[in-house]
Design a protein around this motif. Structure first.
Motif, PDB file in Angstrom:
ATOM      1  N   ILE A  38       0.779  -1.137   0.157  1.00 14.22           N
ATOM      2  CA  ILE A  38       0.056   0.059  -0.050  1.00 14.22           C
ATOM      3  C   ILE A  38       0.949   1.071   0.100  1.00 14.22           C
ATOM      4  CG2 ILE A  38      -1.893   1.451   1.316  1.00 14.22           C
ATOM      5  CD1 ILE A  38      -2.334  -1.461   2.593  1.00 14.22           C
ATOM      6  N   GLY A  51      -8.350   4.403 -13.373  1.00 15.26           N
ATOM      7  CA  GLY A  51      -9.873   4.123 -13.497  1.00 15.26           C
ATOM      8  C   GLY A  51     -10.538   5.142 -14.756  1.00 15.26           C
ATOM      9  N   ILE A  96      -2.064   0.043  -8.746  1.00 10.74           N
ATOM     10  CA  ILE A  96      -3.181   0.881  -9.423  1.00 10.74           C
ATOM     11  C   ILE A  96      -3.437   2.155  -8.590  1.00 10.74           C
ATOM     12  CG2 ILE A  96      -4.058  -1.363 -10.610  1.00 10.74           C
ATOM     13  CD1 ILE A  96      -6.176  -1.567  -8.441  1.00 10.74           C
ATOM     14  N   THR A 107      -6.151   3.595  -6.741  1.00 15.06           N
ATOM     15  CA  THR A 107      -7.475   2.974  -6.356  1.00 15.06           C
ATOM     16  C   THR A 107      -8.518   4.095  -6.275  1.00 15.06           C
ATOM     17  OG1 THR A 107      -6.769   2.908  -4.119  1.00 15.06           O
ATOM     18  CG2 THR A 107      -6.610   0.841  -5.475  1.00 15.06           C
ATOM     19  N   ASN A 108      -8.330   5.299  -5.868  1.00 12.71           N
ATOM     20  CA  ASN A 108      -9.144   6.241  -5.786  1.00 12.71           C
ATOM     21  C   ASN A 108     -10.136   6.661  -6.718  1.00 12.71           C
ATOM     22  OD1 ASN A 108      -7.185   7.595  -6.457  1.00 12.71           O
ATOM     23  ND2 ASN A 108      -7.628   9.646  -5.439  1.00 12.71           N
ATOM     24  N   ARG A 112     -10.676   4.234  -9.488  1.00 17.72           N
ATOM     25  CA  ARG A 112     -11.036   3.132 -10.028  1.00 17.72           C
ATOM     26  C   ARG A 112     -12.667   2.944 -10.061  1.00 17.72           C
ATOM     27  NH1 ARG A 112      -7.919   0.628 -12.862  1.00 17.72           N
ATOM     28  NH2 ARG A 112      -8.826  -1.504 -12.931  1.00 17.72           N
TER      29      ARG A 112
END
Length: 190
Positions: free
Chosen positions: A121, A142, A166, A168-169, A171
């Motif tokens: 992370i 995303g 990736i 993530t916030n 996606r």
């Protein structure tokens, strides 16, 4: 810390904590017999600006398996593998601060040392707007991002791509007000 305890959050990555230098603060939850541990890293010029931190519950604190450094925040025991948590702060893309390359190299060195079997992370404040994904970045980003990409954004996308990460916030689709982390006083710039 009261909110983290209320919602049973064991690990929270925080940005803009405005604490200088690198340090550790045990913080007692008001009205409870519980203390969270705040590991922070910030600027050394006493400006009271920027700074990142990770808040750990007592359970997460018990699982810390490695030494903490300004870049590596912790390594936590999981049921099947380790979870490495790195925290970073990038200067705003308009900033003329020196040393951004050195910060990225230190972060890359920390991330590069994480075994592929571990969960990684990388959290923090990159001060980046990735913009919508295109064909070359669809596997990283995303399709629900805002804004147009600039220098910090290119660095974030390149870093994520090089390390098989990736972002993530963006996606999943969120309301636009949840996609920005800062809004100017005039309310027009976010």
């Amino acid at each position: 810390m009261k909110a983290l305890h209320k919602y049973c959050v064991n690990v929270a990555c925080l940005s803009e904590v405005r604490l200088a230098d690198v340090g550790h603060l045990p913080i007692r939850v008001p009205g409870e017999d519980v203390s969270y541990h705040l590991y922070h890293s910030g600027v050394t010029d006493n400006s009271g600006l920027h700074g990142v931190a990770v808040a750990l519950s007592p359970d997460a604190q018990d699982g810390v398996a490695t030494d903490l450094t300004p870049t590596r925040v912790g390594s936590f025991e999981g049921s099947n593998n380790q979870c490495q948590c790195d925290c970073c702060l990038r200067a705003h893309s308009q900033s003329r601060r020196c040393g951004q390359g050195a910060v990225l190299r230190r972060l890359q060195a920390a991330v590069g040392g994480v075994p592929s079997s571990d969960v990684l992370i990388d959290a923090g404040d990159w001060n980046a707007r990735t913009g919508p994904a295109d064909d070359t970045t669809r596997h990283i980003l995303g399709r629900h991002a805002l804004g147009v990409r600039c220098d910090n954004d290119e660095r974030l996308v390149s870093f994520a791509d090089a390390n098989c990460l990736i972002v993530t916030n963006i996606r999943l689709q969120h309301p636009p007000r949840h996609l920005v982390t800062w809004r100017s006083n005039d309310g027009r710039t976010a």
